[in-house]
Design a protein around this motif. Sequence first.
Motif, PDB file in Angstrom:
ATOM      1  N   LEU A 109       0.636   0.156   7.710  1.00 55.05           N
ATOM      2  CA  LEU A 109      -0.479   1.044   6.731  1.00 55.05           C
ATOM      3  C   LEU A 109      -1.497   0.066   6.641  1.00 55.05           C
ATOM      4  O   LEU A 109      -1.364  -1.190   6.304  1.00 55.05           O
ATOM      5  CB  LEU A 109       0.094   1.395   5.644  1.00 55.05           C
ATOM      6  N   ILE A 123      -4.537  11.471   5.596  1.00 55.85           N
ATOM      7  CA  ILE A 123      -3.886  10.836   4.473  1.00 55.85           C
ATOM      8  C   ILE A 123      -4.493   9.616   4.313  1.00 55.85           C
ATOM      9  O   ILE A 123      -5.145   9.237   5.284  1.00 55.85           O
ATOM     10  CB  ILE A 123      -2.358  10.588   4.563  1.00 55.85           C
ATOM     11  N   TYR A 153      15.048  -1.852   3.606  1.00 53.58           N
ATOM     12  CA  TYR A 153      13.410  -2.167   4.163  1.00 53.58           C
ATOM     13  C   TYR A 153      13.028  -3.605   3.740  1.00 53.58           C
ATOM     14  O   TYR A 153      13.551  -4.118   2.811  1.00 53.58           O
ATOM     15  CB  TYR A 153      12.545  -1.129   3.682  1.00 53.58           C
ATOM     16  N   THR A 156       6.410  -2.526   7.443  1.00 49.85           N
ATOM     17  CA  THR A 156       7.689  -2.483   6.889  1.00 49.85           C
ATOM     18  C   THR A 156       8.537  -2.071   7.938  1.00 49.85           C
ATOM     19  O   THR A 156       8.373  -1.217   8.651  1.00 49.85           O
ATOM     20  CB  THR A 156       7.786  -1.150   5.805  1.00 49.85           C
ATOM     21  N   ILE A 208       6.782   0.425  10.555  1.00 51.48           N
ATOM     22  CA  ILE A 208       5.671   1.302  10.010  1.00 51.48           C
ATOM     23  C   ILE A 208       4.679   0.276   9.674  1.00 51.48           C
ATOM     24  O   ILE A 208       4.919  -0.850   9.266  1.00 51.48           O
ATOM     25  CB  ILE A 208       5.855   2.167   9.438  1.00 51.48           C
ATOM     26  N   ASN A 249       0.805  -1.109   0.056  1.00 57.03           N
ATOM     27  CA  ASN A 249      -0.107   0.047   0.103  1.00 57.03           C
ATOM     28  C   ASN A 249       0.681   1.233  -0.150  1.00 57.03           C
ATOM     29  O   ASN A 249       2.031   1.176   0.060  1.00 57.03           O
ATOM     30  CB  ASN A 249      -1.125  -0.053   1.146  1.00 57.03           C
ATOM     31  N   ASN A 258      12.782  13.450   7.387  1.00 57.25           N
ATOM     32  CA  ASN A 258      11.587  12.924   8.070  1.00 57.25           C
ATOM     33  C   ASN A 258      11.687  11.434   8.800  1.00 57.25           C
ATOM     34  O   ASN A 258      11.091  10.943   9.635  1.00 57.25           O
ATOM     35  CB  ASN A 258      10.130  12.778   7.469  1.00 57.25           C
ATOM     36  N   TYR A 264       4.860  19.745   7.990  1.00 56.82           N
ATOM     37  CA  TYR A 264       4.311  18.456   7.620  1.00 56.82           C
ATOM     38  C   TYR A 264       3.205  18.808   6.907  1.00 56.82           C
ATOM     39  O   TYR A 264       2.596  18.198   5.764  1.00 56.82           O
ATOM     40  CB  TYR A 264       4.079  17.657   8.692  1.00 56.82           C
ATOM     41  N   MET A 323      13.208   1.241  12.566  1.00 67.19           N
ATOM     42  CA  MET A 323      11.820   1.489  12.967  1.00 67.19           C
ATOM     43  C   MET A 323      10.978   0.314  12.221  1.00 67.19           C
ATOM     44  O   MET A 323      11.313   0.068  11.158  1.00 67.19           O
ATOM     45  CB  MET A 323      11.101   2.912  12.788  1.00 67.19           C
ATOM     46  N   ALA A 344       0.450   5.727   0.890  1.00 64.64           N
ATOM     47  CA  ALA A 344      -0.154   6.834   1.415  1.00 64.64           C
ATOM     48  C   ALA A 344      -0.340   7.989   0.286  1.00 64.64           C
ATOM     49  O   ALA A 344       0.640   8.384  -0.222  1.00 64.64           O
ATOM     50  CB  ALA A 344       0.538   7.456   2.598  1.00 64.64           C
ATOM     51  N   ILE A 362       3.524   3.656  13.807  1.00 62.85           N
ATOM     52  CA  ILE A 362       4.938   3.503  13.673  1.00 62.85           C
ATOM     53  C   ILE A 362       5.547   3.038  15.147  1.00 62.85           C
ATOM     54  O   ILE A 362       4.907   3.169  16.078  1.00 62.85           O
ATOM     55  CB  ILE A 362       5.534   5.174  13.819  1.00 62.85           C
ATOM     56  N   PHE A 378      10.265   8.299   3.274  1.00 71.17           N
ATOM     57  CA  PHE A 378       9.772   9.020   4.601  1.00 71.17           C
ATOM     58  C   PHE A 378       8.911   9.928   5.032  1.00 71.17           C
ATOM     59  O   PHE A 378       8.341  10.450   5.992  1.00 71.17           O
ATOM     60  CB  PHE A 378      10.881   8.990   5.543  1.00 71.17           C
ATOM     61  N   HIS A 379       8.439  10.733   3.834  1.00 70.82           N
ATOM     62  CA  HIS A 379       7.273  11.729   3.857  1.00 70.82           C
ATOM     63  C   HIS A 379       6.144  11.082   3.235  1.00 70.82           C
ATOM     64  O   HIS A 379       5.008  11.723   2.820  1.00 70.82           O
ATOM     65  CB  HIS A 379       7.917  13.126   3.177  1.00 70.82           C
ATOM     66  N   GLY A 380       6.350   9.808   2.541  1.00 73.27           N
ATOM     67  CA  GLY A 380       5.086   9.356   2.021  1.00 73.27           C
ATOM     68  C   GLY A 380       4.920  10.313   0.705  1.00 73.27           C
ATOM     69  O   GLY A 380       3.700  10.535   0.385  1.00 73.27           O
ATOM     70  N   ARG A 384      -0.291   9.656  13.273  1.00 70.75           N
ATOM     71  CA  ARG A 384       0.502   8.780  13.418  1.00 70.75           C
ATOM     72  C   ARG A 384       0.298   8.016  14.861  1.00 70.75           C
ATOM     73  O   ARG A 384       0.274   8.718  16.017  1.00 70.75           O
ATOM     74  CB  ARG A 384       1.826   9.455  13.522  1.00 70.75           C
ATOM     75  N   MET A 394      10.670  10.566  12.400  1.00 67.81           N
ATOM     76  CA  MET A 394       9.721   9.301  12.479  1.00 67.81           C
ATOM     77  C   MET A 394      10.613   8.265  13.620  1.00 67.81           C
ATOM     78  O   MET A 394       9.688   7.850  14.556  1.00 67.81           O
ATOM     79  CB  MET A 394       9.576   8.562  11.201  1.00 67.81           C
TER      80      MET A 394
HETATM   81  N1  8R5 Z   1       7.756   3.249   0.963  1.00 67.01           N
HETATM   82  C1  8R5 Z   1       4.484   7.299   4.416  1.00 67.01           C
HETATM   83  C2  8R5 Z   1       4.481   9.028   5.806  1.00 67.01           C
HETATM   84  C3  8R5 Z   1       4.951  10.146   6.935  1.00 67.01           C
HETATM   85  C4  8R5 Z   1       4.384   9.587   8.027  1.00 67.01           C
HETATM   86  C5  8R5 Z   1       4.889  10.204   9.354  1.00 67.01           C
HETATM   87  C6  8R5 Z   1       6.468   7.389   5.915  1.00 67.01           C
HETATM   88  C7  8R5 Z   1       7.542   1.713   2.442  1.00 67.01           C
HETATM   89  C8  8R5 Z   1       9.115   1.334   0.991  1.00 67.01           C
HETATM   90 CL1  8R5 Z   1       8.192   5.417   5.730  1.00 67.01          CL
HETATM   91  C9  8R5 Z   1       6.849   6.167   5.280  1.00 67.01           C
HETATM   92  C10 8R5 Z   1       4.844   7.979   5.320  1.00 67.01           C
HETATM   93  O1  8R5 Z   1       5.619  11.418   9.542  1.00 67.01           O
HETATM   94  O2  8R5 Z   1       3.994   9.973  10.299  1.00 67.01           O
HETATM   95  N2  8R5 Z   1       3.410   9.123   5.232  1.00 67.01           N
HETATM   96  O3  8R5 Z   1       3.145   8.070   4.263  1.00 67.01           O
HETATM   97  C11 8R5 Z   1       4.856   6.114   3.763  1.00 67.01           C
HETATM   98  C12 8R5 Z   1       6.001   5.548   4.126  1.00 67.01           C
HETATM   99  O4  8R5 Z   1       6.723   4.302   3.636  1.00 67.01           O
HETATM  100  C13 8R5 Z   1       5.910   3.677   2.335  1.00 67.01           C
HETATM  101  C14 8R5 Z   1       4.629   2.824   2.950  1.00 67.01           C
HETATM  102  C15 8R5 Z   1       6.927   2.780   2.162  1.00 67.01           C
HETATM  103  C16 8R5 Z   1       8.877   2.724   0.520  1.00 67.01           C
HETATM  104  C17 8R5 Z   1       8.342   0.786   1.852  1.00 67.01           C
END
Ligand code: 8R5
Length: 453
Positions: free
Chosen positions: A226, A104, A193, A236, A224, A52, A364, A399, A222, A54, A215, A313-315, A82, A368
């Motif tokens: 979704l 989001i 990751y 992840t 996370i 998925n 970010n 943000y 870390m 964001a 998170i 990390f900012h999606g 979060r 996070m």
């Molecule tokens: N992408 C995201 C955020 C910000 C969340 C916050 C962070 C997974 C490979 Cl790491 C990550 C965010 O500051 O509280 N919004 O959306 C999506 C993120 O990672 C994605 C799912 C991801 C590449 C693996």
Amino acid sequence: MTVSQPRVTLVGGGLVGALLATLLAQRGFAVDVFERRPDPRHTGYAGGRSINLALAERGLHGLRLAGLSDDVMRLAVMMRGRMVHHRDGHAELLRYGRDDSEVIWSLSRGRLNIALIDAAERAGAHFHFDRRLESATFGDGVTLRFHDDANGSTHEHHAAFALGCDGAGSALRAAMDRATPLGERIEALGHGYKELEIPALPEKGFAIERNALHIWPRGNYMCIALPNAEGSFTVTLFLPSQGDPSFETITTPAAARAFFERDFTDLLPLIPDFDADFAGNPVGVLATLYLDRWHLDGRALLLGDAAHAIVPFHGQGMNCGFEDAVELAELLDAHRDDLAWTFAEFERRRRPNAEAIAKMALENYVEMRDSVADAGFLLRRELGRALAERHPYRFVPRYSMVTFSRMPYAQAFARGAVQDALLRELADGKSRIGEIDLVHADALVRERLTPLA
Ligand code: 8R5
Ligand code: FAD
């Protein structure tokens, strides 16, 4: 250079390519999209894994222009904030925005890609699947050579120009760079990751809070999670590539299990197929891509990840790529007779913004994964909240500017720097918010931050 027929050739029918195809077909262009993979509507997507993404305001705007937001949003899960899971097991929700208008959305990448391909075809775009770009030569226009990985055949296509939406490992970029060096620089993050899954409970129940981005911050690494519409969560793990602990030291499911038992104690029991997930899913690499130029006069242009892949990390990777697609569709529509100018203008408008979000995405990660923030950080955060409440049109958290507005990323970055300097100046040497002169702070906010519309 003049194009008599408004024909456009796209390489890559991923998220950005399919949106751009829709926007251009809607504007009367004859669009051909060449995509390496087979048609996801026949084969299913992502090998059965649910991955998925964001979606935030910038991406949503692109979907609205394509007429897709209602269809897509029906499948989206709202994430209000979060949810931070501390080591001791307690969790707290930190809202992203003021209310449910500032949230989001979690979406299935596979479903989104299919919705975009359907929309592009409805608008008249033509997709050619199983067409992997192998090489391109530039002369009078561009000659593209494709390989069909399904049956081994090769195909040639000549076009006046090509738009590269073929992602971070772009083959069109490599071909352009051979013709004229683009000044490519790839900066590895040094962290990778791995994806794991929390399945849905029976009856589509969610094992943890549904409407949040979860998170588990642990300092240098870390996890996370979704939510997916079906009730599962995609987890992840972000971890250094080397050192201890790292993907170099934690290589077996048994070692990973011991690591999770210690550091992600409450998360581990939610992942029943932990060993199989860990052994079966690859370690993804994270890097930022910088180019000095995105185009080859009027014959080729890169956009999306092909031009500016960033860390996640900012999606904002897809959200930023969708902004590219909107900007380019509008520019091409208005200036289709001078492509060299149009491509240069696209780069001039978008590159400072791509560079700004690349920087903010890197920053970010620290934000996070650092759960135990120092006292100075906490005081500045409290002061920032107070000033945002007193000056809702002037002092807007960075943000929020990135996530809930469409102001250029470079402007969000610049205003964020002014705000951060202000907080540091006001909080310097103070330990409680009560010691800070808010009337003086108000004057500084009015002096340094113009009101936003
Ligand atoms: N992408 C995201 C955020 C910000 C969340 C916050 C962070 C997974 C490979 Cl790491 C990550 C965010 O500051 O509280 N919004 O959306 C999506 C993120 O990672 C994605 C799912 C991801 C590449 C693996
Ligand atoms: P892609 O989506 O990668 O599409 C490229 C397309 O080109 C693919 O269909 C590919 O098959 C095709 N292709 C590649 N090579 C060739 C070739 N030689 N010939 C023909 N076709 C080719 N962004 C967000 O905004 N929010 C998120 O939460 C988020 N989460 C993410 C999670 C994960 C696991 C990953 C990996 C990324 C995430 N991103 C997120 C980033 C986002 O996925 C990308 O920024 C976005 O997909 C870029 O779109 P694109 O079309 O440029 O590239």
